[in-house]
Motif scaffolding. Structure first.
Motif, mmCIF file in Angstrom:
data_model
loop_
_atom_site.group_PDB
_atom_site.id
_atom_site.type_symbol
_atom_site.label_atom_id
_atom_site.label_comp_id
_atom_site.label_asym_id
_atom_site.label_seq_id
_atom_site.Cartn_x
_atom_site.Cartn_y
_atom_site.Cartn_z
ATOM 1 N N TRP A 101 0.821 -1.205 0.000
ATOM 2 C CA TRP A 101 0.000 0.000 0.000
ATOM 3 C C TRP A 101 0.861 1.262 0.000
ATOM 4 O O TRP A 101 0.555 2.212 -0.709
ATOM 5 C CB TRP A 101 -0.968 -0.008 1.190
ATOM 6 C CG TRP A 101 -1.771 -1.261 1.250
ATOM 7 C CD1 TRP A 101 -1.657 -2.260 2.169
ATOM 8 C CD2 TRP A 101 -2.789 -1.674 0.337
ATOM 9 N NE1 TRP A 101 -2.557 -3.267 1.889
ATOM 10 C CE2 TRP A 101 -3.258 -2.932 0.761
ATOM 11 C CE3 TRP A 101 -3.348 -1.114 -0.801
ATOM 12 C CZ2 TRP A 101 -4.261 -3.627 0.098
ATOM 13 C CZ3 TRP A 101 -4.345 -1.805 -1.466
ATOM 14 C CH2 TRP A 101 -4.789 -3.044 -1.020
ATOM 15 N N SER A 102 1.881 1.300 0.852
ATOM 16 C CA SER A 102 2.838 2.411 0.917
ATOM 17 C C SER A 102 2.176 3.777 1.020
ATOM 18 O O SER A 102 2.596 4.737 0.372
ATOM 19 C CB SER A 102 3.797 2.354 -0.277
ATOM 20 O OG SER A 102 4.462 1.112 -0.309
ATOM 21 N N GLU A 103 1.138 3.867 1.846
ATOM 22 C CA GLU A 103 0.456 5.144 2.027
ATOM 23 C C GLU A 103 1.316 6.076 2.874
ATOM 24 O O GLU A 103 2.069 5.623 3.742
ATOM 25 C CB GLU A 103 -0.904 4.936 2.701
ATOM 26 C CG GLU A 103 -1.884 4.192 1.827
ATOM 27 C CD GLU A 103 -3.261 4.050 2.452
ATOM 28 O OE1 GLU A 103 -3.485 4.555 3.579
ATOM 29 O OE2 GLU A 103 -4.114 3.427 1.816
ATOM 30 N N GLY A 104 1.163 7.371 2.645
ATOM 31 C CA GLY A 104 1.901 8.361 3.404
ATOM 32 C C GLY A 104 1.202 8.699 4.713
ATOM 33 O O GLY A 104 0.059 8.305 4.956
ATOM 34 N N GLU A 105 1.913 9.454 5.542
ATOM 35 C CA GLU A 105 1.370 9.845 6.838
ATOM 36 C C GLU A 105 0.103 10.676 6.682
ATOM 37 O O GLU A 105 -0.783 10.625 7.533
ATOM 38 C CB GLU A 105 2.430 10.606 7.638
ATOM 39 C CG GLU A 105 2.087 10.795 9.084
ATOM 40 C CD GLU A 105 1.910 9.496 9.872
ATOM 41 O OE1 GLU A 105 1.095 9.504 10.812
ATOM 42 O OE2 GLU A 105 2.561 8.481 9.571
#
Length: 185
Positions: A29-33
């Motif tokens: 997924w590698s979603e950001g903060e």
């Protein structure tokens, strides 16, 4: 497993967001903060939906997974990913198969608990509260692991799974009647 209603989730939103961060900022997924913050705000909003519920899985006293769900209301929403669902399935099919069914919004299992049956138990816990065990959820082809997980647990894609990366996949609960069995097309 511990069940939470809306007020209980609002009191524990930071814990839900921490677990969301652990699961969804990692690959695939590698979603950001920023997405973690959006999740926290979205979760608080979702707790006000009629029939909202969440389930938390524990392992050795720690939170290791959660799921959130609610019955999909009419009219079918247009925000978030709902527009893409509507375009993919069409208004008639959405009305017949998704409206009134339990919408499983999140299934999140931390890395330390993956492969230990936690995700399946979370799915079963929320599905047990679904009207006539009718439920739906969506995921993305960005994670073939997620697509395979739902298929292994008997969830079936509403349409054939797209081959392209980053495409939406709508899944229907495993033991729900097929549309033809209910007399709809």
């Amino acid at each position: 497993m511990t069940s939470y209603d809306g007020p209980a989730v609002r009191r524990a939103v930071a814990r839900f967001a921490d677990l969301y961060r652990t699961v969804f900022t990692a690959p695939p997924w590698s979603e950001g903060e920023d997405r973690v913050g959006e999740f926290g705000a979205r979760l608080v909003d979702d707790t006000h939906r009629p029939g909202f519920r969440a389930v938390v899985a524990h392992l050795d006293g720690r939170w290791v997974g959660f799921s959130a769900a609610w019955p999909t209301q009419s009219p079918f929403p247009a925000n978030r990913s709902y527009g893409a669902v509507l375009r993919q399935l069409g208004a008639d099919r959405v009305a017949a198969e998704l409206v009134g069914a339990l919408e499983v919004d999140e299934v999140a299992v931390g890395p330390a608990a993956q492969g230990r049956g936690v995700g399946g138990r979370l799915l079963e816990a929320v599905l047990a509260t679904a009207p006539d065990r009718r439920a739906w959820l969506l995921t993305w082809t960005t994670s073939p692991q997620a697509v395979g997980f739902y298929q292994r647990h008997g969830w079936r894609p509403a349409r054939p799974v797209p081959v392209a990366d980053g495409q939406l996949v709508v899944f229907l609960s495993p033991d729900r009647p097929r549309p033809s069995a209910r007399g709809s097309a």
